[in-house]
Design an enzyme around this catalytic site. Structure first.
Site, short mmCIF file in Angstrom:
data_model
loop_
_atom_site.label_atom_id
_atom_site.label_comp_id
_atom_site.label_asym_id
_atom_site.label_seq_id
_atom_site.Cartn_x
_atom_site.Cartn_y
_atom_site.Cartn_z
N PRO A 118 -28.79 32.58 17.27
CA PRO A 118 -28.59 32.68 15.83
C PRO A 118 -27.19 33.13 15.42
O PRO A 118 -26.58 33.97 16.06
CB PRO A 118 -29.64 33.72 15.39
CG PRO A 118 -29.98 34.48 16.61
CD PRO A 118 -29.80 33.53 17.76
N ASN A 119 -26.74 32.50 14.36
CA ASN A 119 -25.49 32.78 13.67
C ASN A 119 -24.24 32.35 14.43
O ASN A 119 -23.14 32.44 13.90
CB ASN A 119 -25.38 34.27 13.28
CG ASN A 119 -26.51 34.67 12.38
OD1 ASN A 119 -26.78 34.00 11.39
ND2 ASN A 119 -27.20 35.75 12.72
N ARG A 123 -17.41 33.44 10.46
CA ARG A 123 -18.06 34.75 10.41
C ARG A 123 -17.22 35.80 11.12
O ARG A 123 -16.87 35.66 12.28
CB ARG A 123 -19.42 34.63 11.12
CG ARG A 123 -20.12 35.93 11.33
CD ARG A 123 -21.38 35.73 12.18
NE ARG A 123 -21.99 37.00 12.46
CZ ARG A 123 -22.66 37.28 13.54
NH1 ARG A 123 -22.84 36.38 14.46
NH2 ARG A 123 -23.18 38.47 13.72
N TYR A 132 -15.01 37.78 16.09
CA TYR A 132 -15.38 36.56 16.80
C TYR A 132 -14.27 35.51 16.86
O TYR A 132 -14.45 34.48 17.50
CB TYR A 132 -16.63 35.95 16.15
CG TYR A 132 -17.81 36.87 16.19
CD1 TYR A 132 -18.48 37.12 17.38
CD2 TYR A 132 -18.26 37.52 15.05
CE1 TYR A 132 -19.56 37.99 17.44
CE2 TYR A 132 -19.35 38.38 15.09
CZ TYR A 132 -19.99 38.61 16.29
OH TYR A 132 -21.05 39.47 16.34
N ASN A 135 -25.87 32.74 25.16
CA ASN A 135 -25.54 33.79 24.19
C ASN A 135 -26.66 33.74 23.17
O ASN A 135 -26.67 32.91 22.27
CB ASN A 135 -24.18 33.54 23.52
CG ASN A 135 -23.79 34.66 22.59
OD1 ASN A 135 -24.62 35.46 22.17
ND2 ASN A 135 -22.51 34.71 22.25
N ALA A 165 -28.39 38.06 18.40
CA ALA A 165 -29.24 39.23 18.14
C ALA A 165 -30.58 39.14 18.86
O ALA A 165 -31.22 40.17 19.11
CB ALA A 165 -29.45 39.39 16.64
N GLU A 197 -26.02 35.70 30.99
CA GLU A 197 -26.00 36.20 29.61
C GLU A 197 -24.55 36.46 29.22
O GLU A 197 -23.82 37.12 29.95
CB GLU A 197 -26.81 37.50 29.53
CG GLU A 197 -26.75 38.17 28.18
CD GLU A 197 -27.45 39.53 28.17
OE1 GLU A 197 -27.11 40.33 27.29
OE2 GLU A 197 -28.33 39.80 29.01
N HIS A 254 -21.72 37.44 25.88
CA HIS A 254 -21.47 37.92 24.52
C HIS A 254 -19.97 37.85 24.27
O HIS A 254 -19.17 38.17 25.16
CB HIS A 254 -21.97 39.35 24.33
CG HIS A 254 -23.44 39.47 24.56
ND1 HIS A 254 -24.36 39.07 23.62
CD2 HIS A 254 -24.13 39.90 25.64
CE1 HIS A 254 -25.57 39.26 24.11
NE2 HIS A 254 -25.47 39.74 25.34
N ARG A 287 -20.65 48.57 20.27
CA ARG A 287 -21.18 48.35 18.93
C ARG A 287 -22.40 49.24 18.70
O ARG A 287 -22.60 50.23 19.39
CB ARG A 287 -21.49 46.86 18.76
CG ARG A 287 -20.20 46.01 18.88
CD ARG A 287 -20.44 44.55 18.72
NE ARG A 287 -20.88 44.26 17.35
CZ ARG A 287 -21.34 43.09 16.96
NH1 ARG A 287 -21.43 42.09 17.83
NH2 ARG A 287 -21.72 42.88 15.73
N ARG A 331 -27.73 47.39 20.06
CA ARG A 331 -27.17 46.28 20.84
C ARG A 331 -26.98 46.64 22.32
O ARG A 331 -26.55 45.81 23.11
CB ARG A 331 -25.84 45.83 20.24
CG ARG A 331 -25.98 45.23 18.86
CD ARG A 331 -24.67 44.66 18.36
NE ARG A 331 -24.69 44.40 16.95
CZ ARG A 331 -25.17 43.28 16.39
NH1 ARG A 331 -25.67 42.33 17.15
NH2 ARG A 331 -25.16 43.13 15.09
#
Length: 137
Positions: A9-10, A17, A22, A71, A74, A95, A97, A104, A108
């Site tokens: 998501p996102n 964003r 990012y 990735n 969330a 995985e 990120h 953060r 998370r």
């Protein structure tokens, strides 16, 4: 070698964003760069904001691809179901990120993916994906 990059998501908003976290490059543009640089790898890309679609894609490629770079956004910190899907497939998952999730918010710091992943790469911007690809080579 056949590898899927799977974004949650996102991540479709990369380039728009929070560019201070990012960056300003869209993922599609970055993916085209990866395909050129790693032209010996059969690279595939899928993104969804829907948890079930990510699980379906893991099931679809999880017995025929050589690797998955995931990735989950969330969902990393909330989805037992994605963690279980990874546990149920044969294809190794890395995985990734873009940001350093450990620098953060506290929520998370927990990953439901990491216990079932081959490894975790975080905090190197979009280069996290490239490091994951290199780990499969």
């Amino acid at each position: 070698m056949k590898i899927l990059i799977l974004n949650g998501p996102n991540l479709n908003l990369l380039g728009k964003r929070e560019p201070e976290i990012y960056g300003s490059l869209t993922f599609e543009a970055f993916f085209e760069e990866l395909k050129k640089k790693y032209n010996t790898i059969d690279l595939h890309y899928f993104q969804s904001n829907v948890e079930g679609e990510l699980i379906n894609k893991l099931h679809e490629v999880g017995f025929s691809f050589d690797g998955i770079v995931l990735n989950a956004g969330a969902y990393t910190h909330t989805s037992v179901a994605i963690g279980d899907a990874i546990k149920g497939i044969e294809t190794p998952v890395i995985e990734v990120h873009i940001s350093n999730v450990h620098a953060r918010e506290d929520f998370r710091h927990t990953s439901y993916i990491a216990p079932n992943a081959k490894g975790v790469i975080a905090g190197f911007g979009l280069q996290s994906y490239e490091l994951a690809l290199q780990s499969f080579l």
